[in-house]
Design a protein around this motif. Structure first.
Motif, mmCIF file in Angstrom:
data_model
loop_
_atom_site.group_PDB
_atom_site.id
_atom_site.type_symbol
_atom_site.label_atom_id
_atom_site.label_comp_id
_atom_site.label_asym_id
_atom_site.label_seq_id
_atom_site.Cartn_x
_atom_site.Cartn_y
_atom_site.Cartn_z
ATOM 1 N N GLN A 168 0.803 10.010 3.559
ATOM 2 C CA GLN A 168 1.414 8.780 2.886
ATOM 3 C C GLN A 168 2.807 9.111 2.211
ATOM 4 O O GLN A 168 3.790 8.480 2.488
ATOM 5 N N ASP A 170 4.774 11.626 3.396
ATOM 6 C CA ASP A 170 5.642 11.730 4.436
ATOM 7 C C ASP A 170 6.283 10.160 5.033
ATOM 8 O O ASP A 170 7.304 10.278 5.172
ATOM 9 N N ALA A 171 5.341 9.368 5.135
ATOM 10 C CA ALA A 171 5.842 8.124 5.769
ATOM 11 C C ALA A 171 6.831 7.548 4.599
ATOM 12 O O ALA A 171 7.845 6.952 4.889
ATOM 13 N N ALA A 172 6.386 7.608 3.290
ATOM 14 C CA ALA A 172 7.230 7.155 2.198
ATOM 15 C C ALA A 172 8.704 7.915 2.098
ATOM 16 O O ALA A 172 9.673 7.304 2.077
ATOM 17 N N SER A 173 8.697 9.365 2.427
ATOM 18 C CA SER A 173 9.977 10.146 2.462
ATOM 19 C C SER A 173 10.673 9.378 3.599
ATOM 20 O O SER A 173 11.985 9.541 3.573
ATOM 21 N N MET A 177 12.495 6.904 0.627
ATOM 22 C CA MET A 177 12.191 6.848 -1.066
ATOM 23 C C MET A 177 12.340 8.169 -1.556
ATOM 24 O O MET A 177 12.028 9.338 -1.136
ATOM 25 N N ARG A 179 10.879 11.280 -4.421
ATOM 26 C CA ARG A 179 9.519 11.505 -4.889
ATOM 27 C C ARG A 179 9.106 10.393 -5.897
ATOM 28 O O ARG A 179 7.928 10.248 -5.911
ATOM 29 N N LEU A 180 9.897 10.127 -6.856
ATOM 30 C CA LEU A 180 9.442 9.350 -7.761
ATOM 31 C C LEU A 180 8.975 7.967 -7.435
ATOM 32 O O LEU A 180 8.123 7.612 -7.897
ATOM 33 N N GLN A 181 9.857 7.142 -6.614
ATOM 34 C CA GLN A 181 9.484 6.107 -6.158
ATOM 35 C C GLN A 181 8.189 5.941 -5.277
ATOM 36 O O GLN A 181 7.224 5.303 -5.463
ATOM 37 N N ARG A 185 5.189 3.756 -6.151
ATOM 38 C CA ARG A 185 4.803 2.691 -5.288
ATOM 39 C C ARG A 185 3.817 3.053 -4.303
ATOM 40 O O ARG A 185 3.072 2.144 -4.065
ATOM 41 N N ILE A 186 3.489 4.184 -3.796
ATOM 42 C CA ILE A 186 2.620 4.631 -2.589
ATOM 43 C C ILE A 186 1.376 5.429 -3.054
ATOM 44 O O ILE A 186 0.417 4.957 -2.944
ATOM 45 N N PRO A 189 -0.771 4.158 -6.911
ATOM 46 C CA PRO A 189 -1.726 2.858 -6.530
ATOM 47 C C PRO A 189 -3.012 3.295 -5.772
ATOM 48 O O PRO A 189 -4.215 2.819 -5.864
ATOM 49 N N GLN A 190 -2.531 4.322 -4.915
ATOM 50 C CA GLN A 190 -3.936 4.620 -3.873
ATOM 51 C C GLN A 190 -4.762 5.510 -4.798
ATOM 52 O O GLN A 190 -5.910 5.615 -4.643
ATOM 53 N N GLU B 85 18.559 15.196 -3.684
ATOM 54 C CA GLU B 85 17.461 14.353 -3.265
ATOM 55 C C GLU B 85 18.050 12.849 -2.985
ATOM 56 O O GLU B 85 17.662 12.755 -1.718
ATOM 57 N N PHE B 99 4.319 8.256 13.015
ATOM 58 C CA PHE B 99 3.335 9.415 12.767
ATOM 59 C C PHE B 99 2.148 9.358 13.859
ATOM 60 O O PHE B 99 1.728 8.168 14.286
ATOM 61 N N PHE B 105 0.477 2.213 4.725
ATOM 62 C CA PHE B 105 0.416 1.992 3.430
ATOM 63 C C PHE B 105 -0.853 1.358 3.279
ATOM 64 O O PHE B 105 -0.859 -0.064 3.099
ATOM 65 N N HIS B 107 -2.709 -0.010 1.002
ATOM 66 C CA HIS B 107 -2.896 -0.755 -0.247
ATOM 67 C C HIS B 107 -2.012 -1.993 -0.004
ATOM 68 O O HIS B 107 -2.066 -2.811 -1.178
#
Ligand SMILES: Nc1ncnc2c1ncn2[C@@H]1O[C@H](COP(=O)(O)OP(=O)(O)OP(=O)(O)O)[C@@H](O)[C@H]1O
Ligand SMILES: [Mg+2]
Lengths: 295, 257
Positions: A168, A170-173, A177, A179-181, A185-186, A189-190, B85, B99, B105, B107
């Motif tokens: 998750q 990895d996908a967000a990055s 995004m 790290r904070l986002q 967001r990802i 919540p999970q 970053e 992947f 995601f 949710h």
């Protein structure tokens, strides 16, 4: 062999009948004991809705709510610190947990309340004041309960974050995004799905632990009940009133917990079953003859 | 062929985990609009290399350029400064990644998955993001499923959503890490079809795959990797019909050609 028309004889659960009868018998004994015991029942009725106690109940709820919010905020911050790459922040978070989980909450409340003995004044640079004025029973209770709760929440939040698959992140990055986002967001919540059930238990536990704050003269429910029975000597009656109120609030919180758990479970099942709340709403609106119902 | 600079350029890329050197000097180039298929035995470092391209892993030595921009570093007055970053995130926006296990995601609904990047990262306005997302879903044949949650979809559908999610960022380069190896055999085709369509539309792609049929039909270039080095590279006809290296031959015999 054609068995189509055979009668089916359901299994009889004789054991259940016996154990059920035993339990009912014991309950009757207990109720009888209380009814015959020296309890002044009208006093209970009289004090159940007494404004003094209701205010105490209000204070109990307020301190629980605020301490929980503080605990969650600290929990999230320290959990992220504990999982960070920086060894100093990791160590600091570990130290926090060690201190506040390793000592009794009663002791922590006393220390906060008596902080004026070691730090008579508070100097924030732009503002200066006397510690006794700041460290009111309310503030001491808030710090004591909130910071203590934070230590427990840290471990719960950390477990929740770790339960989220690395993929998750990895996908967000890969979407760009930060790290904070990604955390906001990802991941969180999970993680909530794992965090909520123990958090509900923490909340209920905290509600009860808040009665400890009566030791530092914070006027919560139990403290008020005690103040009253010191005067009228109806000890047991007022303790029963307090018991009743705690049970009522805990029951409400438990059902709230179920509703929230269902909310965060969304997307987790293949055939998204309607939640309990939605079911209730649907049935109620159908009773009132509303067309369609909730969808 | 064309004299545009390559979309991807890797020079002497090294990567170790602890004492274990996984990539031992990878050199390769992918021209703009080209499809490169990366094949090789398990553990040869294919995923690791792919993850280095979008800086999910930091390389120890060498350079990677995407669209002529150095990945993970800023060149200034004869020095290379490691990026912050925010800069790394900006570079990743141009590089889509798909992947093996989809990593949707769970949710969020399908549509929310698609607009998350554009709205949160690119700060695109919601309406236009939704509009583009719907077009992309139509393109991968899943317009009717925008309100579903990932868990409610088949593996093949999830992977097509994942591809659409990457495309929603309008990347210049797409990386695929074994996009079909977690799928039931009958679902592989629908995902490969979407990828083929994407290749034909001119997207630059790097695809790690064991689907030799796909590589043969779609790739412009096939690279065989083993034990952290590029063993052999060339046109699919050459690699599959008459490989020069014994390791390549052995591998191709094993995957059944
Ligand atoms: N985060 C990590 N820490 C330590 N070792 C790792 C890490 N990630 C990968 N490796 C090791 O690096 C080697 C190469 O892994 P990689 O996933 O790149 O191989 P691969 O070619 O993609 O294989 P496969 O076909 O199985 O996906 C493996 O031996 C693996 O154990
Ligand atoms: Mg791999």
């Amino acid at each position: 062999m054609n068995t189509e028309n055979y009668e089916i004889v359901p299994l009889r659960h004789y054991g259940r009948w016996v154990s059920g009868a035993v339990v009912i018998f014991l309950l009757v004994l207990i109720v009888r004991a209380f009814v015959q015991g020296q309890i002044d029942w009208p006093v209970i009725g009289e004090f159940f809705m007494a404004p003094v106690l209701i205010k105490g109940l209000g204070n109990t709820i307020i301190i629980t709510l605020l301490a929980m919010i503080m605990g969650i905020a600290l929990g999230v911050i320290f959990a992220v610190m504990r999982l960070s790459d920086n060894p100093v922040t990791r160590w600091f978070a570990g130290f926090y947990i060690w201190i506040f989980r390793g000592t009794p909450i009663y002791l922590q409340l006393l220390i906060w309340f008596n902080l004026a003995l070691v730090f008579p004044t508070v100097n924030l640079g732009f503002w200066e004041g006397r510690m006794v004025d700041i460290m009111t029973p309310f503030f001491a209770a808030l710090l004591g309960l909130g910071i203590n709760e934070g230590a427990y929440m840290t471990e719960i939040v950390r477990g929740g974050i770790l339960s989220v698959d690395q993929g998750q992140l990895d996908a967000a990055s890969s979407l760009g995004m930060t790290r904070l986002q990604a955390m906001k967001r990802i991941v969180l919540p999970q993680a909530m799905r794992v965090i909520i059930p123990p958090m509900g238990n923490e909340f209920i536990g905290l509600l009860k632990t808040s009665s400890m704050a009566s030791a530092i003269a914070y006027t919560e429910l139990l403290h008020r009940a005690q103040m009253i029975y010191f005067v009228n000597a109806k000890v047991m009656e007022l303790l029963i009133v307090a018991t009743g109120w705690y049970l009522i609030v805990v029951t409400i919180l438990s059902s709230l917990q179920t509703v929230i758990e269902n909310r965060f479970a969304k997307g987790q099942t293949r055939n998204s079953a309607p939640s309990l709340l939605r079911n209730v709403v649907r049935i109620m609106s159908a009773r009132r003859g509303m067309a369609g119902g909730a969808r | 062929m064309n004299n545009r600079p390559p979309m991807l350029q890797a020079q002497n890329v090294h990567k170790s985990y602890g004492r274990n050197e996984i990539l031992k000097g990878i050199d390769l180039e992918v021209a703009t609009g080209e499809v490169m298929c990366l094949i090789g035995p398990s553990g040869s470092g294919k995923s690791t290399f792919l993850r280095c391209i979008n800086h999910l892993e930091r390389i120890d030595q060498g350079r990677i350029y995407v669209d002529t921009k150095l990945i993970g570093g800023r060149i200034h007055k004869g020095r290379i400064y490691e990026q912050r970053e925010a800069e790394i995130c900006r570079q990743r926006m141009d590089i889509g990644m798909v992947f093996q296990h989809f990593n949707l995601f769970p949710h969020m609904t399908v549509l929310q998955n698609l607009i998350e990047g554009p709205v949160r990262v690119k700060k695109e306005n919601r309406e236009s993001a939704v509009e583009r997302a719907r077009k992309l879903l139509d393109r991968v044949g899943l317009k009717h499923l925008e309100a579903s949650y990932p868990k409610q979809l088949s593996g093949g559908q999830q992977q097509r959503v994942a591809i659409a999610r990457s495309l929603a960022m309008a990347p210049k380069l797409m990386l695929f890490d074994e996009p079909t190896s977690a799928l039931d055999p009958e679902l592989v085709g629908e995902v490969l079809a979407v990828m083929k369509d994407l290749a034909e539309s001119g997207m630059t792609m790097v695809v790690v795959t064991h689907e030799i049929g796909f590589a043969r039909g779609v790739a412009d270039q096939v690279v065989f990797m083993d034990e952290g080095v590029v063993v052999e590279a060339g046109a699919p006809t050459k690699i599959f019909a008459n490989p020069e290296n014994d390791r390549t031959k052995g591998f191709l015999v094993n995957v059944g050609k």
